[in-house]
Structures are given as C-alpha cells and as structure tokens.
Design a protein around this motif. Structure first.
Motif, mmCIF file in Angstrom:
data_model
loop_
_atom_site.group_PDB
_atom_site.id
_atom_site.type_symbol
_atom_site.label_atom_id
_atom_site.label_comp_id
_atom_site.label_asym_id
_atom_site.label_seq_id
_atom_site.Cartn_x
_atom_site.Cartn_y
_atom_site.Cartn_z
ATOM 1 N N ARG A 40 -38.901 69.107 -49.265
ATOM 2 C CA ARG A 40 -39.845 69.089 -47.665
ATOM 3 C C ARG A 40 -39.212 68.066 -46.147
ATOM 4 O O ARG A 40 -37.657 67.380 -47.191
ATOM 5 N N LEU A 41 -39.817 68.012 -45.287
ATOM 6 C CA LEU A 41 -38.833 67.111 -44.424
ATOM 7 C C LEU A 41 -39.869 66.993 -43.463
ATOM 8 O O LEU A 41 -40.686 66.936 -42.932
ATOM 9 N N GLU A 42 -39.073 65.888 -42.973
ATOM 10 C CA GLU A 42 -39.544 64.823 -41.581
ATOM 11 C C GLU A 42 -38.727 65.198 -40.608
ATOM 12 O O GLU A 42 -37.510 64.485 -41.074
ATOM 13 N N THR A 43 -38.808 65.519 -39.254
ATOM 14 C CA THR A 43 -38.069 65.034 -37.952
ATOM 15 C C THR A 43 -38.749 64.698 -37.122
ATOM 16 O O THR A 43 -40.398 64.852 -36.890
ATOM 17 N N VAL A 44 -38.389 64.302 -36.073
ATOM 18 C CA VAL A 44 -39.063 63.832 -34.617
ATOM 19 C C VAL A 44 -37.955 64.265 -33.726
ATOM 20 O O VAL A 44 -36.695 63.859 -33.757
ATOM 21 N N GLY A 45 -38.544 65.005 -32.904
ATOM 22 C CA GLY A 45 -37.591 65.706 -31.648
ATOM 23 C C GLY A 45 -38.480 66.191 -30.022
ATOM 24 O O GLY A 45 -39.476 65.585 -30.718
ATOM 25 N N VAL A 46 -37.807 66.934 -29.842
ATOM 26 C CA VAL A 46 -38.417 67.200 -28.235
ATOM 27 C C VAL A 46 -38.867 68.923 -28.597
ATOM 28 O O VAL A 46 -37.758 68.904 -29.178
ATOM 29 N N VAL A 47 -40.162 69.158 -28.543
ATOM 30 C CA VAL A 47 -40.222 70.274 -28.301
ATOM 31 C C VAL A 47 -39.360 71.602 -26.750
ATOM 32 O O VAL A 47 -39.869 70.844 -25.995
ATOM 33 N N VAL A 48 -38.883 72.106 -27.105
ATOM 34 C CA VAL A 48 -38.043 72.698 -26.472
ATOM 35 C C VAL A 48 -38.250 74.433 -26.359
ATOM 36 O O VAL A 48 -37.783 75.287 -24.875
#
Length: 155
Positions: A40-48
C-alpha cells in the motif's frame, strides 16, 4: 507477519515508478522497493489529469518527482447491504473532490494497470487545504526511507 502489509508506505512518485515488479505464475504480482516488499502507498500531489470512464475515475497525481496514475472504482454496490451502501456513498463523495489543480492526499493498493504499468487502486482520497503538506510529505518520505524502509530491506 510483515508489518509493511498493514500500513500505507509514504513514497515519492520517483520511488513508486522505480518499484520492482515480480510476476510469479498463478499469483498476484508483488512490488519491491530496494528489496522491501510494499503493498500500500500514500502520496501527496497535484491532480494533473482526470477522466471518468464508466464505473471508474482515473486521475494522475504529480508530486514534483513524477506522476502516479490512480484509479477509483465507482461501482454501486448498495444492493449488497448497508455497509456496502455506506462505502459506495463515501467513495462517490471522495471522488467528487478530485479536481484538476487540487492538492490531494491519496492512499491505496499498488496494482498493475491494463497496459502493465503501475497504478494506485485508491482506498481514500482527500483534498489538502495547506500547500505546505506537499513539502512536508517529501520530508516524511526522505526521513522514513533513511530511518525505516532502507533498514527493513537490509536488516
């Protein structure tokens, strides 16, 4: 039990995109980061990018180091009972928050997409109101890689 099975590992997109995939016959693929298996993964970023196709919402999250393809299954399962109905409502509510240009935190299971590339099957997604959450996520990823993930891979 490997405790990495139970958590969402915080990774940068560059680490996600460099995961090693093992495809054993008659089993689901497994994913490794420098010898450590991750589920499993957690990430933070901008929806492009965002595309709704049938019962799926596909979107791409850019964290500054790369882009992570994400997919949400929007299938209505309310006929399966109250718990499934509540889950369907939660998923639809969260999917409605995914908008181009928004900073989001995404958690989910690492899978292979239709074209064989890596993708994140989203468990939950939420909009981050504080733009400082992205660099904070970068620092968390670096700290955890050094102090935890790399050590777990090479005890």
């Amino acid at each position: 039990m490997n405790w990495f099975q139970a958590i969402h590992v915080k990774l940068l997109a560059s680490d996600f995109l460099s995961l090693t995939v093992h495809n054993p016959p008659n089993n689901d693929p497994t994913f490794f980061r420098r010898g450590m298996q991750v589920w499993r993964l957690e990430t933070v970023g901008v929806v492009v990018s965002k595309d709704r196709t049938g019962d799926f919402l596909k979107f791409v999250v850019d964290d500054g180091t790369g882009c992570i393809p994400c997919i949400i299954d929007l299938t209505d399962r309310s006929h399966l009972g109250l718990a499934a109905e509540v889950e369907t409502e939660r998923v639809l509510r969260e999917a409605a928050t995914v908008e181009l240009g928004k900073l989001v935190r995404v958690r989910g299971k690492i899978t292979q997409g239709e074209e064989g590339g890596l993708q994140l099957k989203v468990r939950d997604v939420g909009v981050e109101d504080d733009p400082n959450m992205e660099p904070l996520h970068w620092m968390d990823c670096i700290r955890l890689a050094r102090s935890c993930y790399d050590r777990a891979a090479h005890p």
